[in-house]
Enzyme design. Structure first.
Site, PDB file in Angstrom:
ATOM      1  N   MET A  42       0.838  -1.202   0.000  1.00  0.00           N
ATOM      2  CA  MET A  42       0.000   0.000   0.000  1.00  0.00           C
ATOM      3  C   MET A  42       0.873   1.253   0.000  1.00  0.00           C
ATOM      4  SD  MET A  42      -3.457  -0.909   2.003  1.00  0.00           S
ATOM      5  CE  MET A  42      -2.860  -0.742   3.666  1.00  0.00           C
ATOM      6  N   HIS A  49       9.248  -3.472   3.348  1.00  0.00           N
ATOM      7  CA  HIS A  49       8.922  -3.653   1.928  1.00  0.00           C
ATOM      8  C   HIS A  49      10.196  -3.929   1.124  1.00  0.00           C
ATOM      9  CE1 HIS A  49       5.590  -0.769   3.230  1.00  0.00           C
ATOM     10  NE2 HIS A  49       4.918  -1.821   2.824  1.00  0.00           N
ATOM     11  N   GLN A 160       5.655 -11.673   7.058  1.00  0.00           N
ATOM     12  CA  GLN A 160       5.175 -12.480   8.177  1.00  0.00           C
ATOM     13  C   GLN A 160       4.542 -11.592   9.246  1.00  0.00           C
ATOM     14  OE1 GLN A 160       5.088 -15.748   8.012  1.00  0.00           O
ATOM     15  NE2 GLN A 160       4.014 -15.753   9.982  1.00  0.00           N
TER      16      GLN A 160
HETATM   17  P1  AMP Z   1       1.481  -2.869   3.502  1.00  0.00           P
HETATM   18  O1  AMP Z   1       2.048  -1.857   2.572  1.00  0.00           O
HETATM   19  O2  AMP Z   1       1.510  -2.467   4.937  1.00  0.00           O
HETATM   20  O3  AMP Z   1       0.147  -3.414   3.049  1.00  0.00           O
HETATM   21  O4  AMP Z   1       2.474  -4.093   3.434  1.00  0.00           O
HETATM   22  C1  AMP Z   1       2.827  -4.671   2.206  1.00  0.00           C
HETATM   23  C2  AMP Z   1       3.554  -5.945   2.470  1.00  0.00           C
HETATM   24  O5  AMP Z   1       4.713  -5.667   3.248  1.00  0.00           O
HETATM   25  C3  AMP Z   1       2.719  -6.953   3.271  1.00  0.00           C
HETATM   26  O6  AMP Z   1       2.958  -8.253   2.776  1.00  0.00           O
HETATM   27  C4  AMP Z   1       3.253  -6.784   4.657  1.00  0.00           C
HETATM   28  O7  AMP Z   1       3.101  -7.945   5.455  1.00  0.00           O
HETATM   29  C5  AMP Z   1       4.710  -6.494   4.388  1.00  0.00           C
HETATM   30  N1  AMP Z   1       5.322  -5.813   5.524  1.00  0.00           N
HETATM   31  C6  AMP Z   1       4.844  -4.731   6.177  1.00  0.00           C
HETATM   32  N2  AMP Z   1       5.635  -4.438   7.217  1.00  0.00           N
HETATM   33  C7  AMP Z   1       6.635  -5.362   7.221  1.00  0.00           C
HETATM   34  C8  AMP Z   1       7.768  -5.595   8.064  1.00  0.00           C
HETATM   35  N3  AMP Z   1       8.035  -4.822   9.117  1.00  0.00           N
HETATM   36  N4  AMP Z   1       8.575  -6.635   7.764  1.00  0.00           N
HETATM   37  C9  AMP Z   1       8.297  -7.437   6.707  1.00  0.00           C
HETATM   38  N5  AMP Z   1       7.251  -7.263   5.872  1.00  0.00           N
HETATM   39  C10 AMP Z   1       6.431  -6.242   6.133  1.00  0.00           C
END
Ligand code: AMP
Length: 297
Positions: A42, A49, A160
């Site tokens: 997002m 990311h 995860q």
């Molecule tokens: P988001 O942009 O928050 O929807 O996250 C996009 C992807 O990044 C999703 O698969 C999340 O689980 C992953 N993600 C977000 N924060 C972390 C983190 N601290 N460590 C690893 N992956 C993450």
């Protein structure tokens, strides 16, 4: 694996193609070298990311990052409006990581007028985040199904940190017979243990100082388990006790669940998922730990 130039933040490769429509995305991936990896996000990209992109670089010849603040997965309208956005910065980060294609559509591109389908995953989507945020996983599964269909990637990378989301996506891909391997990557944390999240930007200074209590609570429960405690209630109590010592933390749930079904446990064995959701003011944070099998003596 195809050869690719490795970009660093000092010397961006400058080869990232930004596309905004379904047609442009399909065209961009049609001729792409395989295997193709997709990293759905997002935006407001951070090192969590980046870790997903780097994992993709290990396996895939073409990397697609999607940046889409998905209105259908927000259960509070305000949260959607206030979600941080900075596309130019995100594209620069993706470029520095050597990403080939960024898909950054408008909401009307994903959900054109008349769009009227929901992908609803069953049991694994119901507890925890599903119960706390009704409709959230319908929104996630629906948009990810669309993205998987558009990109036709070989691998998809998820964090995860959103453990239940990984399970929901795996269930969805399996049931809809989408030929993609879903790869879960370890949670990237700040030095004090706070899991990186785009939402951390909303924390006040005091809340930011308090927020590592999530990780401390998980580690305390894990240590108790490693010391031989097998009662799930005892581990829930350990997490609750640690969180209770932080006045800014408003606990939504603490859970000790089966790592495959997400049903709450009585007795805790390896593979169990410890997870929690905690509010700090207006900001809601989640985190989790999987209890790994004990190393052989
Ligand atoms: P988001 O942009 O928050 O929807 O996250 C996009 C992807 O990044 C999703 O698969 C999340 O689980 C992953 N993600 C977000 N924060 C972390 C983190 N601290 N460590 C690893 N992956 C993450």
């Amino acid at each position: 694996m195809a050869s690719r130039s490795i970009a660093t933040s000092d010397s961006p490769a400058g080869l990232t193609q930004v596309v905004r429509t379904r047609e442009a995305l399909r065209a961009a991936v049609a001729d792409a070298q395989r295997p193709v990896g997709v990293v759905p996000t997002m935006g407001w990209l951070h090192d969590g990311h980046r870790a997903l992109m780097r994992e993709a670089l290990e396996r895939d010849a073409t990397i697609v990052v999607t940046i889409f603040v998905n209105p259908r997965q927000f259960t509070v309208a305000d949260d959607y409006t206030k979600y941080p956005r900075n596309e130019a910065r995100d594209v620069a980060i993706a470029e520095a990581e050597g990403v080939d294609i960024v898909f950054a559509p408008d909401a009307s591109e994903i959900y054109p007028p008349g769009f009227d389908t929901v992908v609803a995953v069953g049991a694994v989507a119901r507890p925890l985040e599903g119960a706390a945020r009704p409709g959230h996983f319908d929104g996630v599964a629906t948009v990810v199904a669309i993205l998987f269909d558009l990109v036709r990637a070989d691998h998809a990378y998820f964090g995860q940190k959103d453990a239940q989301q990984v399970m929901v996506i795996r269930q969805m891909a399996r049931d809809l017979a989408i030929p993609i391997e879903v790869i879960a990557c370890p949670t990237v944390r700040e030095h004090d243990g706070l899991a990186l999240s785009s939402r951390n930007v909303h924390l006040t200074r005091a809340e930011r100082t308090a927020a590592p209590v999530l990780h401390r609570a998980l580690l305390a429960a894990r240590s108790r388990w490693e010391a031989g405690e097998r009662s799930a209630d005892a581990l829930r109590e350990t997490m609750s006790d640690v969180l209770a010592r932080e006045p800014l933390a408003a606990v939504e749930y603490v859970s000790v669940a089966d790592g495959a079904s997400l049903t709450e446990l009585d007795r805790v064995d390896a593979g169990a998922l410890l997870s929690l959701a905690v509010r700090f003011g207006a900001t809601r944070l989640i985190d989790n730990e999987i209890l790994a099998p004990e190393p052989a003596p």
